[in-house]
Scaffold this motif. Structure first.
Motif, PDB file in Angstrom:
ATOM      1  N   THR A 275      33.694  46.067  74.862  1.00  0.00           N
ATOM      2  CA  THR A 275      33.633  44.608  74.812  1.00  0.00           C
ATOM      3  C   THR A 275      32.195  44.202  74.511  1.00  0.00           C
ATOM      4  OG1 THR A 275      35.460  44.276  76.369  1.00  0.00           O
ATOM      5  CG2 THR A 275      33.923  42.457  76.110  1.00  0.00           C
TER       6      THR A 275
ATOM      7  N   TRP B 249      37.623  30.308  73.802  1.00  0.00           N
ATOM      8  CA  TRP B 249      38.155  30.744  75.098  1.00  0.00           C
ATOM      9  C   TRP B 249      38.147  29.558  76.056  1.00  0.00           C
ATOM     10  CZ3 TRP B 249      35.006  34.308  78.857  1.00  0.00           C
ATOM     11  CH2 TRP B 249      35.707  34.435  80.069  1.00  0.00           C
TER      12      TRP B 249
ATOM     13  N   ARG C 167      37.283  38.471  82.727  1.00  0.00           N
ATOM     14  CA  ARG C 167      37.916  38.514  81.404  1.00  0.00           C
ATOM     15  C   ARG C 167      37.850  39.905  80.780  1.00  0.00           C
ATOM     16  NH1 ARG C 167      41.432  34.900  78.975  1.00  0.00           N
ATOM     17  NH2 ARG C 167      41.111  34.767  76.709  1.00  0.00           N
TER      18      ARG C 167
ATOM     19  N   ILE D 149      33.186  35.618  83.256  1.00  0.00           N
ATOM     20  CA  ILE D 149      33.184  36.628  82.200  1.00  0.00           C
ATOM     21  C   ILE D 149      33.716  37.966  82.715  1.00  0.00           C
ATOM     22  CG2 ILE D 149      31.745  37.931  80.585  1.00  0.00           C
ATOM     23  CD1 ILE D 149      29.833  35.494  80.585  1.00  0.00           C
TER      24      ILE D 149
ATOM     25  N   ILE E 103      29.440  41.284  74.370  1.00  0.00           N
ATOM     26  CA  ILE E 103      29.120  39.962  74.911  1.00  0.00           C
ATOM     27  C   ILE E 103      27.868  39.481  74.195  1.00  0.00           C
ATOM     28  CG2 ILE E 103      28.515  38.648  76.976  1.00  0.00           C
ATOM     29  CD1 ILE E 103      30.025  40.832  78.576  1.00  0.00           C
TER      30      ILE E 103
ATOM     31  N   ILE F 170      33.143  38.495  73.375  1.00  0.00           N
ATOM     32  CA  ILE F 170      32.988  37.251  74.130  1.00  0.00           C
ATOM     33  C   ILE F 170      31.682  36.628  73.652  1.00  0.00           C
ATOM     34  CG2 ILE F 170      32.659  36.212  76.406  1.00  0.00           C
ATOM     35  CD1 ILE F 170      34.349  38.490  77.566  1.00  0.00           C
TER      36      ILE F 170
ATOM     37  N   GLU G 168      36.107  35.455  71.009  1.00  0.00           N
ATOM     38  CA  GLU G 168      36.395  34.349  71.912  1.00  0.00           C
ATOM     39  C   GLU G 168      35.106  33.618  72.280  1.00  0.00           C
ATOM     40  OE1 GLU G 168      40.200  36.531  74.087  1.00  0.00           O
ATOM     41  OE2 GLU G 168      38.357  36.154  75.227  1.00  0.00           O
TER      42      GLU G 168
ATOM     43  N   LYS H 293      37.134  43.461  72.015  1.00  0.00           N
ATOM     44  CA  LYS H 293      36.953  42.029  72.249  1.00  0.00           C
ATOM     45  C   LYS H 293      35.500  41.663  72.066  1.00  0.00           C
ATOM     46  CE  LYS H 293      38.820  40.484  76.069  1.00  0.00           C
ATOM     47  NZ  LYS H 293      40.036  39.804  75.576  1.00  0.00           N
TER      48      LYS H 293
END
Length: 284
Positions: A96, A251, A283, A280, A98, A131, A197, A129
């Motif tokens: 993921t 999101w 998620r 966060i 960020i 974020i 997102e 993903k």
């Protein structure tokens, strides 16, 4: 027979998910960072976000030169190198990302251009993903003002720097061109390979009597309150909400989830403010 096949499939998925090794990478925005853990995010933010992982040590904090164009070897090349090292050293199978601000553009460059660099495909395959905290997907009028070199430039130096390639890149018309030709995830373009997102910051509060205005540094809030005058009513002091919302999907917009329904300024969206790290972590 069909039930048997279904059972085998379910067992396979359970097996694979049980042995997935999840990790996160925190990717800063514009600027050349050497200690983003302390200087950009703070340890409080990083550790609370990482607590959402099965193994809270499976994180990396990126330090690259994001004063460059996103395709520059010192930007996306550096990011690819550090992500590859993290994936290999920790045997990460699900990653993921960020991001904050311009970091979202550098990540979109990698996800959108798999043949640009031989390291990109493995990163793309591992990324499940993104974020994106206050991503500058559509650029900002403030970058246009800095590049134009008008009197407003001096009051923006602390926020953007002075005419670096990354600042030029974030001019509104330039980002429109990149989005139309090089970057995926915006309207009319192919989708990105992983969900992108966005968390959208919608306002800046700097009332001296309001304790919430001190999260992330009061002087930063005052500065962002000033720059917000050149932006839409919905903005985080650096980016219009429309820019933050342009790529991928939204999101949430700050007040819908933050503690006390507080807005997130561009500074606060990378700090331990209003329960953001815990939101966060849940998620991941």
């Amino acid at each position: 027979m069909n039930k048997l096949k279904m059972s085998v499939l379910v067992a396979s998925l359970v097996c694979c998910n049980a042995y997935a090794n999840e990790g996160i990478a925190l990717i800063h925005g514009t600027g050349s960072q050497t200690d983003a853990y302390n200087d950009y995010w703070t340890g409080s933010f990083v550790n609370k976000v990482a607590s959402g992982l099965p193994n809270s040590n499976n994180y990396t904090v990126i330090n690259c030169d994001f004063d460059q164009y996103m395709w520059d070897s010192r930007a996306s090349g550096c990011l690819a190198s550090q992500l590859t090292s993290f994936i290999n050293s920790k045997n990460i199978s699900q990653l993921t990302l960020i991001t904050h601000s311009n970091g979202g553009n550098v990540v979109r460059w990698i996800l959108s251009n798999p043949t640009w660099d031989s390291r990109y495909p493995n990163i793309i395959n591992k990324t499940v993903k993104v974020i994106a905290l206050a991503p500058s997907s559509g650029g900002t009028p403030l970058a246009d003002a800095v590049v134009a070199g008008n009197s407003f430039e001096q009051s923006l130096g602390w926020l953007l720097g002075y005419g670096s390639n990354a600042v030029k890149q974030q001019q509104v018309s330039w980002m429109a061109s990149y989005n139309a030709n090089w970057l995926n995830g915006t309207p009319g373009r192919p989708s990105l390979s992983a969900p992108f997102e966005s968390v959208v910051g919608s306002d800046v509060e700097s009332a001296i009597w309001d304790g919430d205005s001190y999260c992330g540094g009061y002087q930063n809030q005052v500065g962002l309150e000033v720059t917000q005058n050149w932006l839409d009513s919905c903005s985080d002091g650096f980016l219009n909400c429309s820019s933050q919302s342009l790529a991928g999907s939204v999101w949430f917009t700050d007040k819908s989830k933050t503690k006390g329904r507080e807005p997130l300024s561009h500074q606060q969206s990378r700090r331990d403010c209003f329960n953001l790290p815990s939101i966060i972590s849940s998620r991941i």
